[in-house]
Design a protein around this motif. Structure first.
Motif, PDB file in Angstrom:
ATOM      1  N   PRO A 113       0.814  -1.222   0.000  1.00 42.92           N
ATOM      2  CA  PRO A 113       0.000   0.000   0.000  1.00 42.92           C
ATOM      3  C   PRO A 113       0.847   1.270   0.000  1.00 42.92           C
ATOM      4  CG  PRO A 113      -0.849  -1.574   1.593  1.00 42.92           C
ATOM      5  CD  PRO A 113       0.474  -2.105   1.140  1.00 42.92           C
ATOM      6  N   ASP A 114       1.999   1.255   0.696  1.00 40.63           N
ATOM      7  CA  ASP A 114       2.889   2.419   0.692  1.00 40.63           C
ATOM      8  C   ASP A 114       3.487   2.634  -0.697  1.00 40.63           C
ATOM      9  OD1 ASP A 114       2.305   2.403   3.365  1.00 40.63           O
ATOM     10  OD2 ASP A 114       4.310   1.777   4.020  1.00 40.63           O
ATOM     11  N   TYR A 115       3.864   1.534  -1.337  1.00 40.87           N
ATOM     12  CA  TYR A 115       4.379   1.610  -2.711  1.00 40.87           C
ATOM     13  C   TYR A 115       3.315   2.181  -3.655  1.00 40.87           C
ATOM     14  CZ  TYR A 115       5.590   0.002  -7.399  1.00 40.87           C
ATOM     15  OH  TYR A 115       5.838  -0.045  -8.751  1.00 40.87           O
ATOM     16  N   ASP A 116       2.082   1.678  -3.530  1.00 40.80           N
ATOM     17  CA  ASP A 116       0.986   2.169  -4.385  1.00 40.80           C
ATOM     18  C   ASP A 116       0.759   3.665  -4.176  1.00 40.80           C
ATOM     19  OD1 ASP A 116       0.609  -0.374  -5.397  1.00 40.80           O
ATOM     20  OD2 ASP A 116      -0.999  -0.872  -3.987  1.00 40.80           O
ATOM     21  N   TRP A 117       0.833   4.098  -2.917  1.00 43.46           N
ATOM     22  CA  TRP A 117       0.643   5.527  -2.650  1.00 43.46           C
ATOM     23  C   TRP A 117       1.755   6.360  -3.287  1.00 43.46           C
ATOM     24  CZ3 TRP A 117      -2.945   8.835  -1.385  1.00 43.46           C
ATOM     25  CH2 TRP A 117      -2.552  10.148  -1.086  1.00 43.46           C
ATOM     26  N   MET A 118       2.996   5.900  -3.199  1.00 43.54           N
ATOM     27  CA  MET A 118       4.108   6.665  -3.773  1.00 43.54           C
ATOM     28  C   MET A 118       4.000   6.737  -5.295  1.00 43.54           C
ATOM     29  SD  MET A 118       5.420   7.857  -1.167  1.00 43.54           S
ATOM     30  CE  MET A 118       6.437   8.903  -2.219  1.00 43.54           C
ATOM     31  N   MET A 119       3.497   5.692  -5.922  1.00 44.85           N
ATOM     32  CA  MET A 119       3.251   5.761  -7.366  1.00 44.85           C
ATOM     33  C   MET A 119       2.238   6.855  -7.681  1.00 44.85           C
ATOM     34  SD  MET A 119       5.091   3.730  -9.228  1.00 44.85           S
ATOM     35  CE  MET A 119       4.152   3.476 -10.729  1.00 44.85           C
ATOM     36  N   LEU A 120       1.214   6.974  -6.826  1.00 43.40           N
ATOM     37  CA  LEU A 120       0.220   8.028  -7.010  1.00 43.40           C
ATOM     38  C   LEU A 120       0.850   9.401  -6.830  1.00 43.40           C
ATOM     39  CD1 LEU A 120      -2.829   6.476  -5.125  1.00 43.40           C
ATOM     40  CD2 LEU A 120      -2.558   6.733  -7.594  1.00 43.40           C
ATOM     41  N   GLU A 121       1.696   9.559  -5.812  1.00 44.65           N
ATOM     42  CA  GLU A 121       2.357  10.848  -5.605  1.00 44.65           C
ATOM     43  C   GLU A 121       3.205  11.234  -6.808  1.00 44.65           C
ATOM     44  OE1 GLU A 121       4.250  12.352  -2.118  1.00 44.65           O
ATOM     45  OE2 GLU A 121       3.265  10.862  -0.835  1.00 44.65           O
ATOM     46  N   LEU A 122       3.835  10.250  -7.435  1.00 44.98           N
ATOM     47  CA  LEU A 122       4.677  10.531  -8.594  1.00 44.98           C
ATOM     48  C   LEU A 122       3.868  10.956  -9.813  1.00 44.98           C
ATOM     49  CD1 LEU A 122       7.382   7.691  -8.598  1.00 44.98           C
ATOM     50  CD2 LEU A 122       7.835  10.152  -8.686  1.00 44.98           C
ATOM     51  N   TYR A 123       2.752  10.243 -10.068  1.00 48.64           N
ATOM     52  CA  TYR A 123       2.123  10.388 -11.378  1.00 48.64           C
ATOM     53  C   TYR A 123       0.676  10.850 -11.415  1.00 48.64           C
ATOM     54  CZ  TYR A 123       6.081   8.398 -13.854  1.00 48.64           C
ATOM     55  OH  TYR A 123       7.312   8.202 -14.389  1.00 48.64           O
ATOM     56  N   ASP A 124      -0.090  10.553 -10.375  1.00 51.17           N
ATOM     57  CA  ASP A 124      -1.535  10.737 -10.504  1.00 51.17           C
ATOM     58  C   ASP A 124      -1.925  12.161 -10.871  1.00 51.17           C
ATOM     59  OD1 ASP A 124      -4.345   9.798 -10.194  1.00 51.17           O
ATOM     60  OD2 ASP A 124      -4.337  11.217  -8.540  1.00 51.17           O
ATOM     61  N   GLN A 125      -1.322  13.152 -10.221  1.00 54.29           N
ATOM     62  CA  GLN A 125      -1.766  14.517 -10.481  1.00 54.29           C
ATOM     63  C   GLN A 125      -1.213  15.067 -11.792  1.00 54.29           C
ATOM     64  OE1 GLN A 125      -1.982  16.633  -6.833  1.00 54.29           O
ATOM     65  NE2 GLN A 125      -2.970  18.414  -7.717  1.00 54.29           N
ATOM     66  N   THR A 126      -0.397  14.274 -12.464  1.00 53.17           N
ATOM     67  CA  THR A 126       0.071  14.634 -13.801  1.00 53.17           C
ATOM     68  C   THR A 126      -0.815  14.038 -14.883  1.00 53.17           C
ATOM     69  OG1 THR A 126       2.354  14.769 -13.022  1.00 53.17           O
ATOM     70  CG2 THR A 126       2.045  14.519 -15.383  1.00 53.17           C
ATOM     71  N   VAL A 127      -1.340  12.836 -14.637  1.00 55.10           N
ATOM     72  CA  VAL A 127      -2.050  12.114 -15.701  1.00 55.10           C
ATOM     73  C   VAL A 127      -3.558  12.040 -15.506  1.00 55.10           C
ATOM     74  CG1 VAL A 127      -0.003  10.700 -16.106  1.00 55.10           C
ATOM     75  CG2 VAL A 127      -1.789   9.847 -14.577  1.00 55.10           C
ATOM     76  N   ARG A 128      -4.073  12.402 -14.335  1.00 53.42           N
ATOM     77  CA  ARG A 128      -5.510  12.221 -14.082  1.00 53.42           C
ATOM     78  C   ARG A 128      -6.364  13.034 -15.048  1.00 53.42           C
ATOM     79  NH1 ARG A 128      -6.017  15.278  -8.232  1.00 53.42           N
ATOM     80  NH2 ARG A 128      -4.701  13.499  -7.687  1.00 53.42           N
ATOM     81  N   SER A 129      -7.562  12.551 -15.306  1.00 55.14           N
ATOM     82  CA  SER A 129      -8.483  13.252 -16.207  1.00 55.14           C
ATOM     83  C   SER A 129      -9.803  13.586 -15.516  1.00 55.14           C
ATOM     84  CB  SER A 129      -8.759  12.415 -17.459  1.00 55.14           C
ATOM     85  OG  SER A 129      -9.260  11.135 -17.113  1.00 55.14           O
ATOM     86  N   VAL A 130      -9.916  13.257 -14.227  1.00 58.39           N
ATOM     87  CA  VAL A 130     -11.097  13.615 -13.436  1.00 58.39           C
ATOM     88  C   VAL A 130     -10.629  14.158 -12.092  1.00 58.39           C
ATOM     89  CG1 VAL A 130     -12.632  11.944 -14.541  1.00 58.39           C
ATOM     90  CG2 VAL A 130     -11.329  11.264 -12.517  1.00 58.39           C
ATOM     91  N   GLY A 131     -11.460  14.969 -11.475  1.00 54.95           N
ATOM     92  CA  GLY A 131     -11.106  15.591 -10.209  1.00 54.95           C
ATOM     93  C   GLY A 131     -10.758  14.573  -9.131  1.00 54.95           C
ATOM     94  N   GLY A 132      -9.638  14.766  -8.467  1.00 51.76           N
ATOM     95  CA  GLY A 132      -9.205  13.868  -7.412  1.00 51.76           C
ATOM     96  C   GLY A 132      -8.431  12.664  -7.889  1.00 51.76           C
ATOM     97  N   GLY A 133      -8.702  12.214  -9.114  1.00 47.54           N
ATOM     98  CA  GLY A 133      -7.982  11.115  -9.717  1.00 47.54           C
ATOM     99  C   GLY A 133      -7.993   9.840  -8.895  1.00 47.54           C
ATOM    100  N   LYS A 134      -7.004   8.985  -9.152  1.00 45.75           N
ATOM    101  CA  LYS A 134      -6.868   7.719  -8.417  1.00 45.75           C
ATOM    102  C   LYS A 134      -6.493   7.966  -6.957  1.00 45.75           C
ATOM    103  CE  LYS A 134      -7.539   4.942 -11.952  1.00 45.75           C
ATOM    104  NZ  LYS A 134      -8.727   4.052 -12.020  1.00 45.75           N
TER     105      LYS A 134
END
Length: 274
Positions: free
Chosen positions: A108-129
């Protein structure tokens, strides 16, 4: 002292001049900071922004910081807070090593760090993954998320716990927000009528990506220092969240709230106008 908090969002203090593209309070002036700042030369003693610069293209960020230098008085201080790319990358590599070595509890910590790296760059809806992750009722690494993003996580969970309705959040918006939403709805269905549903989907995604939620660039201690120096600032320093050359800074509750760092995933940097 005269103080400017630009791109303030909902974090502001009445002792400061607070501006943002959308006002969340009568204390916040509605202004698009992608334009030149609406103040004369040498108007302010200090400027501050938190998690703003990463939402601008590189040339736009340079222009904004140049404007900050213009409106500051001699020896004025700028304090810039951004997500710390170096710290995110190091934490990502640390969690990667853990899961790669077979520590299942670290996933779960790894999954969260992946989100910190990329989610707010690639998301297409508010809040994203990231929003989906935080809303998961079986989330089992709240302490890690809290360690990474601090009060932002607490605020999110508190809103959910009190079930603040979408209606309440919408009713807090300004008339200009409603007008803009109406224009977008009309434009969206005109695009669908003329060019079809795929074009409508592309239009919606384009509108979202220009809404200000997306990260368009990231900074580390080298790149942010270099950018500040390029626009004319001197004596660039990395700071702690509770350390500033702006007098009485901690009393304003911008980076520290009740003794806790508001955004612990941040790089805090200050510089001076010559």
């Amino acid at each position: 002292m005269k103080l400017l908090n630009f791109g303030c969002g909902s974090t502001f203090h009445p002792a400061w001049v607070n501006i943002d593209i959308a006002s969340s309070s009568p204390e916040v002036r509605e202004y698009d900071i992608r334009k030149n700042l609406p103040y004369p030369d040498a108007e302010f003693d200090a400027c501050y922004s938190s998690h703003v610069l990463e939402h601008f293209q590189q040339d736009e960020a340079k222009k904004l910081l140049t404007e900050c230098c213009r409106i500051l008085r001699d020896k004025g201080i700028i304090r810039v807070v951004v997500p710390d790319l170096e710290a995110i990358a190091r934490e990502y590599l640390f969690t990667l090593e853990k899961v790669d070595s077979g520590i299942k509890e670290a996933e779960p910590d790894y999954d969260w760090m992946m989100l910190e790296l990329y989610d707010q760059t690639v998301r297409s809806v508010g809040g994203g993954k990231m929003r989906d992750f935080l809303l998961n009722p079986s989330i089992n690494n709240k302490d890690f998320v809290r360690y990474r993003i601090g009060a932002e996580a607490e605020k999110f969970w508190e809103i959910q716990a009190h079930q603040k309705s979408m209606r309440e959040r919408i009713m807090a918006k300004s008339p200009a927000w409603f007008l803009q939403k109406l224009r977008i709805i009309i434009a969206k269905y005109l695009v669908a009528l003329v060019a079809g549903n795929e074009a409508k989907k592309s239009f919606e995604e384009g509108i979202f990506r220009n809404s200000g939620e997306i990260h368009l660039w990231m900074y580390d201690r080298y790149s942010l220092k270099r950018l500040l120096e390029q626009v004319g600032f001197i004596d660039v320093r990395i700071c702690r969240a509770d350390d500033s050359r702006i007098p009485d800074f901690n009393s304003y509750g911008l980076d520290m709230i009740e003794g806790k760092i508001r955004k612990p995933d941040s790089l805090f940097m200050e510089a001076m106008k010559p």
